[in-house]
Design an enzyme around this catalytic site. Structure first.
Site, PDB file in Angstrom:
ATOM      1  N   VAL A 183       0.670  -0.939  -0.221  1.00 20.18           N
ATOM      2  CA  VAL A 183       0.262  -0.304   0.031  1.00 20.18           C
ATOM      3  C   VAL A 183       0.945   1.406  -0.294  1.00 20.18           C
ATOM      4  CG1 VAL A 183      -0.081   0.409   2.403  1.00 20.18           C
ATOM      5  CG2 VAL A 183      -1.583   1.231   0.840  1.00 20.18           C
ATOM      6  N   ASP A 194     -11.330 -12.308   5.315  1.00 18.62           N
ATOM      7  CA  ASP A 194     -10.464 -11.774   5.284  1.00 18.62           C
ATOM      8  C   ASP A 194     -10.240 -10.627   6.775  1.00 18.62           C
ATOM      9  OD1 ASP A 194      -7.151 -11.799   6.055  1.00 18.62           O
ATOM     10  OD2 ASP A 194      -6.843 -10.832   4.456  1.00 18.62           O
TER      11      ASP A 194
END
Length: 305
Positions: A30, A138
């Site tokens: 990210v 998740d």
């Protein structure tokens, strides 16, 4: 030699100006970036190259569209997604704050009221998505962002998009979807047809850690953790923290049942149990009483002797 960040910066230059790396996860890296068109900061997540190679750009973009229309106060929205110079990426708002993982690393355990509040708000987001046919797959502290204490669920549906896009070829990447500590037993055994109850299990595992300081099952390796998830029963939270209210302990225990059918049928039902003081599971009170009685008898015998 041109590095991956340099290539990425060049590929996205007309839309996003990459500023710096924020972190790496199991599926993506990210970056903090500036959205040139809208003059705002965003988080650009780029799938790992080996994962992107297995999935393919067209299929990933097609699958990720199903999550773009989720609108909920506790779900981090999806701004954009696409491909650029072989990179598969998706763009979300940049949240100034921390992840629940960061908070737990710093504090180890949270106050009971705070832990329950965060869980209830995340459960509301999950219930909304489940009603739209989307399972997160998740849920973990790393995917729960805290903005002024308010939880925002990130990467919603990304695991589903990756799984659907890769199909049966996921094993070729050497990557598994879901984090071992928070996987449901059915995820740990690689069942294909997951239901909302898998997310309920994962959320309960996160709450368990917020209350006790550790996930329900720990081990020296991913394999050990997965084996425990499939075969072992987690210790009741009240054994590790006596101040946890009975209804909260009972709700956690039910949400962590091995069989999906034995868990709550929805995230909303889990949330309701956590906030209903009278909630109990048949046999829970008796089991707690039975656990206390032997020690009382033992003390009595010792006193007599």
């Amino acid at each position: 030699m041109t590095t991956a960040p340099d290539r990425l910066s060049a590929a996205l230059a007309d839309r996003y100006k990459i500023e710096r790396e924020l972190g790496q996860g199991g599926m993506a890296t990210v970056y903090l970036a500036h959205d040139v068109k809208h003059d705002r900061q965003v988080a650009v997540k780029v799938l790992r190259p080996e994962l992107a190679a297995v999935i393919g750009a067209e299929r990933f973009v097609q699958e990720i569209k199903t999550t773009a229309n989720l609108q909920h106060p506790h779900i981090l929205p999806l701004f954009d997604s696409g491909t650029a110079d072989s990179f598969l990426f998706y763009v979300m708002p940049y949240i100034e704050g921390e992840t629940l993982r960061g908070k737990l690393d710093r504090e180890t355990q949270l106050g009971i009221d705070e832990a329950v509040r965060i869980t209830v708000e995340v459960a509301d987001a999950l219930d909304y998505a489940h009603q739209h046919g989307i399972i997160h797959r998740d849920i973990k502290p790393e995917n729960i962002l805290l903005q002024n204490g308010r939880p925002m669920v990130a990467d919603f549906g990304i695991a589903l998009a990756v799984s659907a896009a890769a199909g049966g070829r996921m094993t070729e990447t050497g990557l598994s979807l879901g984090t071992p500590h928070y996987m449901s037993p059915e995820q740990a055994t690689a069942e294909k047809d997951l239901t909302a109850r898998a997310d309920v299990y994962s959320l309960a595992s996160v709450l368990y850690e917020m209350l006790t300081g550790a996930p329900p099952h720990v081990g020296a390796s991913a394999q050990q953790i997965i084996m425990k998830i499939v075969t072992d029963t987690a210790r009741p939270v009240t054994e590790l923290r006596k101040s946890v209210p009975p209804n909260v302990a009972a709700a956690v225990a039910k949400a962590l049942e091995k069989l999906p059918a034995d868990r709550f049928e929805s995230a909303k039902a889990f949330s309701s149990a956590l906030t209903t003081a009278s909630f109990t599971v048949p046999g829970t009170a008796a089991a707690m009483a039975a656990a206390a009685r032997p020690s009382s008898r033992k003390r009595a015998v010792q006193l007599v002797v």
